[in-house]
Every structure is written in structure tokens, then in C-alpha cells.
Design an enzyme around this catalytic site. Sequence first.
Site, short mmCIF file in Angstrom:
data_model
loop_
_atom_site.label_atom_id
_atom_site.label_comp_id
_atom_site.label_asym_id
_atom_site.label_seq_id
_atom_site.Cartn_x
_atom_site.Cartn_y
_atom_site.Cartn_z
N GLY A 194 -55.85 -32.38 -37.30
CA GLY A 194 -54.86 -33.20 -36.61
C GLY A 194 -55.49 -34.13 -35.60
N ASP A 195 -56.45 -33.63 -34.83
CA ASP A 195 -57.16 -34.46 -33.86
C ASP A 195 -57.94 -35.57 -34.57
OD1 ASP A 195 -56.83 -33.21 -31.11
OD2 ASP A 195 -57.47 -31.48 -32.27
#
Length: 359
Positions: free
Chosen positions: A169-170
Amino acid sequence: MQDPRKPLAGVKVVEFGTLIAAPFATRLMADFGAEVIKIESPEGDPLRRWRRLHQGTSLWWHVQSRGKRCVRLDLKSAEGKAEALALCDGAAIVVENFRPGVLEKLGLGWDTLSARNPKLVMVRISGFGQTGPYRDQPGFGAVGESMGGLRYVTGFADRPPVRTGISIGDSIAAQYAVMGALMALRQVEVNGGKGQVVDVALYEAVFAMMESLVPEYAYDGFIRERTGNIMPGITPSNTHTSRDGEHITIGANGDAIFQRLMRAIGREDLAAAPDLADNAGRDARRDELYAVIDQWVARHSGAEVMAVLARAEVPASKVYSVADMFTDPHFKAREMLIPLTLDDGTTLQMPGIVPKLCG
């Protein structure tokens, strides 16, 4: 010294970031020639102490901070704030991933920085974005993956959702951040106008990657569920285990590819079956087809399976561990493992630069 042949040479970037999303975004910029100045607290970015260490410093840190100049400042002090403002005055891009409002409390918010540097592009990465009812909540990549829909569809149907194995996600948010920064910078250059804020929310970055999830639900209420390694409606595409325990992913869902696969494994009858000529027909018999492929793969070594599939031009790969990558000639030919020598003379291998620019 900057390489003038790199496309971001001459672009100055200031990073107020910790851990993953903002530092990964600026690492990508540095890879392509940007001058990146990373501002850390006096204690340093927590990533310096994450996972495996060499002489007290994270190996991951050397990847994430490559190509950057790191400056430790106490932003709560007048001296630290003044130095940070001076750095931002000369920057084209500022990237931060604090919770919304943190930089404003430090006197380093958008209104302050843009008043001093009107052409500035400010990239703000946060869990939920700069607006909305959740803006003030803390949000890491794991939360973004969960809210954005990725974790709901990851794993097997009879088990709870699982993590993908990395903080994806990052990383997705970081890539949207770079894309947004470069589009905003282009707008400044073309129009000779003012800079702007690029607002990247972790959950939105993940949500934007979720293929047909939204129209499928909007159309008739269909909710995509966890399906392990298969892709319902796209058959055959699965991972199979060889006689010697190698896991091999085979993607033979193209009509002609499916026929080549069936002929390669001695199943001319299935290659010629009229009802298996398209994905819909194959998906209706997917359990049978996967059993056939499973049994064939299980009778052969991984090397034998890959050799047969290569001759038949069927897309396939062994599921690589990092050890496999270090011995694979294609990784070497594409310079996807590059050396970095640390100050004490230790040599580490780093992931190579993506994408390749050939101009």
C-alpha cells in the site's frame, strides 16, 4: 554530483518523510537524477532501525535513502525551522507523509511554503487524504490495503484475509505521489504558473488499483471474494507444484495459448474440445482443467516443466525466492541487482532502477 543525462537532473526535492511512502517516492526521484534532501528529526527516521541491521543501521535504509542527502533538524526549534524553510525556498518539490496538520503546527504548511515559493509543488501523502471525516486518523499502509479493498480479496476463500508479503500500500501510494508530482511540475513549467498540492491518500492509491471491483458491484451487486491463486473467469491461470517441490505459475488463459499448453502436456482432446475454445467454457470446467495440469506438473521436475512450457510458448515462471533472483541471468542482464559500497567497505546488492529509459 548529479548526472545531467538523467531526466530529473536539476530538480531539487525536499522530503519530510518517515518509514515507507514518502521516502520511497523521493528515492524514485533520486534514481532519476533529482537532488533529494531528506529532513529527519534528531532521532532519525525509524526506518534506520527496522528489520535486519548492519552495524546498527537497517539494510532497508540503504535502499530507501540511496541518492539522498540527509539533514537532521529539530523542526520545533527556531533554528531548525529556519533552515527547513530555506531549503524549501529553493525546492521544486516538497514531499511529506505526516498526518494532516502536523506541518502546519510546525509553521511549515502549504500556505507558508507556497507564499515564499509560489511555484512549489507539495506532495502530501497520508492515510486518508487532506480532507474528509477520516483525515485526522492515523493510517499506515496496512490500513490503506484493508480499506482500499486489497486485503479483502487476498488469500484463500476458507481463511481470513492475508498480507501480500510487502508493504505494498505504501509503495503504490509512493508511485502515485511521483506521478502526481511530475504532472504538477509539468503544469508549472508549461503554464509558468503557480504550484499546487498533490494529495495522495494511501487507501485511495490502493483502491485505484482494484480492477473491475467497482463496476461489478454497481452493476448487479457482485462482490469479489478471495480465490487463492486462481482467477475466476480467466482459466487456466494458477500455481502448481512440481515433483521436486517447485511452485510454478502458469498463465494459459489465452485461447491459442491454452491449446498449445494442452498439446504440450499430451491432451490433444482438450485442445480440440469446442467448449474449451474460450474463457467462459474453460472456466465452467476449471476444476477439471486444474486437476489435469496439477497432475502433469506433479509428474515432472520444475526444470522439466519449464522446458516444456518454454518450447510451447506458454507464459510461466517458477515462483522465485530472492536466492533465485541472484542466480537468474535475466536479472543480471537487465541490471536489476546493482552494488552499493558502504562507508566501511561492505558491498550490498540493491534493487535496480525501474523503468529503463533508453533514450
